[in-house]
Design a protein around this motif. Structure first.
Motif, mmCIF file in Angstrom:
data_model
loop_
_atom_site.group_PDB
_atom_site.id
_atom_site.type_symbol
_atom_site.label_atom_id
_atom_site.label_comp_id
_atom_site.label_asym_id
_atom_site.label_seq_id
_atom_site.Cartn_x
_atom_site.Cartn_y
_atom_site.Cartn_z
ATOM 1 N N ALA A 160 0.886 -1.221 0.174
ATOM 2 C CA ALA A 160 0.083 -0.007 0.113
ATOM 3 C C ALA A 160 0.980 1.285 -0.158
ATOM 4 N N GLY A 161 2.191 1.064 -0.393
ATOM 5 C CA GLY A 161 3.052 2.236 -0.395
ATOM 6 C C GLY A 161 2.942 3.251 -1.432
ATOM 7 N N PRO A 162 3.737 4.227 -1.499
ATOM 8 C CA PRO A 162 3.743 5.219 -2.769
ATOM 9 C C PRO A 162 4.075 4.515 -3.932
ATOM 10 N N ARG A 163 3.479 5.226 -5.176
ATOM 11 C CA ARG A 163 3.851 4.848 -6.312
ATOM 12 C C ARG A 163 4.253 5.958 -7.228
ATOM 13 N N ASP A 164 5.072 5.507 -8.187
ATOM 14 C CA ASP A 164 5.435 6.713 -9.317
ATOM 15 C C ASP A 164 4.199 6.658 -10.140
ATOM 16 N N ASN A 165 4.204 7.822 -11.281
ATOM 17 C CA ASN A 165 3.202 8.032 -12.202
ATOM 18 C C ASN A 165 2.799 6.889 -13.127
ATOM 19 N N GLU A 166 3.933 5.837 -13.145
ATOM 20 C CA GLU A 166 3.601 4.593 -14.136
ATOM 21 C C GLU A 166 3.092 3.391 -13.148
ATOM 22 N N GLY A 167 2.994 3.635 -11.681
ATOM 23 C CA GLY A 167 2.254 2.568 -10.878
ATOM 24 C C GLY A 167 3.664 1.793 -10.229
ATOM 25 N N VAL A 168 4.812 2.185 -10.611
ATOM 26 C CA VAL A 168 5.734 1.535 -9.710
ATOM 27 C C VAL A 168 5.987 1.717 -8.343
ATOM 28 N N ILE A 169 5.880 0.804 -7.683
ATOM 29 C CA ILE A 169 6.255 0.946 -6.001
ATOM 30 C C ILE A 169 7.594 1.685 -5.679
ATOM 31 N N LEU A 170 7.533 2.386 -4.749
ATOM 32 C CA LEU A 170 8.514 3.200 -4.256
ATOM 33 C C LEU A 170 8.537 2.726 -2.792
ATOM 34 N N PHE A 171 9.738 2.367 -2.282
ATOM 35 C CA PHE A 171 9.888 2.219 -0.786
ATOM 36 C C PHE A 171 10.196 3.365 0.026
ATOM 37 N N ASP A 172 9.692 3.629 1.056
ATOM 38 C CA ASP A 172 9.891 4.762 1.851
ATOM 39 C C ASP A 172 10.834 4.387 3.065
ATOM 40 N N TYR A 173 12.096 4.594 3.107
ATOM 41 C CA TYR A 173 12.779 4.345 4.151
ATOM 42 C C TYR A 173 13.040 5.405 5.196
ATOM 43 N N TYR A 174 12.284 6.797 4.998
ATOM 44 C CA TYR A 174 12.357 7.703 5.699
ATOM 45 C C TYR A 174 13.665 8.117 5.837
ATOM 46 N N ALA A 175 13.947 9.131 7.229
ATOM 47 C CA ALA A 175 15.355 9.566 7.372
ATOM 48 C C ALA A 175 16.110 9.898 6.247
#
Length: 174
Positions: free
Chosen positions: A1-16
């Motif tokens: 359920a994480g963020p995705r780019d405009n193409e629908g590719v998942i991005l992983f949020d490592y924060y910090a």
């Protein structure tokens, strides 16, 4: 359920200090999950999402400094030492190969098989020469999750890499 780019590719949020990143491992796993849901339900939206991840993998398989095609992680990572952006892994190679050969079998699109074949090459090259393979003093082959000296033989990375080898074999006979 994480963020995705405009193409629908998942991005992983490592924060910090790392933040949101494309992580080839997460992209491959997300794609495999949706591919499996497609096979279970027949819902085309799952195949579309899996293909978006596979298309990213095709576009982002790049030669490392030694000329071997790998999926590079464009962020630093702390493991034994700080791995500089551009590090790569048998774990990401295996997961990416698994997704790509499955997409190839489903769609017959040659770009998926070509990228899987190119990515598989890293599995056959010693890590000192830019690949992800290490042969120990007893002649055992290890597919290394991290390219560090001495090699650390991380089991989960090795197993995921082997799944990629197995899926590649099932598709190509190689």
């Amino acid at each position: 359920a994480g963020p995705r780019d405009n193409e629908g590719v998942i991005l992983f949020d490592y924060y910090a200090d790392i933040g949101r990143q494309y992580n080839p491992v997460a992209i491959g796993q997300y794609g495999l999950g949706h591919y499996n849901l497609y096979k279970k339900t027949g819902e085309k939206d799952h195949l579309r999402i899996a293909r978006a991840q596979g298309d990213w993998l095709v576009k982002n398989l790049k030669k490392n400094t030694q000329g071997i095609p790998v999926w590079q992680h464009d962020f630093k990572w702390h493991y034994k030492k700080v791995l500089a952006p551009g590090w790569y892994s048998a774990l990401s190679q295996g997961i990416g190969i698994s997704l790509l050969v499955r997409l190839y079998k489903e769609t017959k699109e040659g770009s998926y098989l070509k990228a899987a074949r190119d990515a598989f090459y890293a599995m056959t090259v010693d890590m000192e020469k830019g690949g992800v393979q290490h042969i120990d003093s007893e002649g055992n082959i290890w597919l290394e999750e991290y390219m560090v000296t001495p090699p650390t033989h991380i089991l989960n990375g090795f197993l995921w890499a082997l799944w990629g080898v197995w899926d590649y074999y099932l598709t190509t006979g190689d």
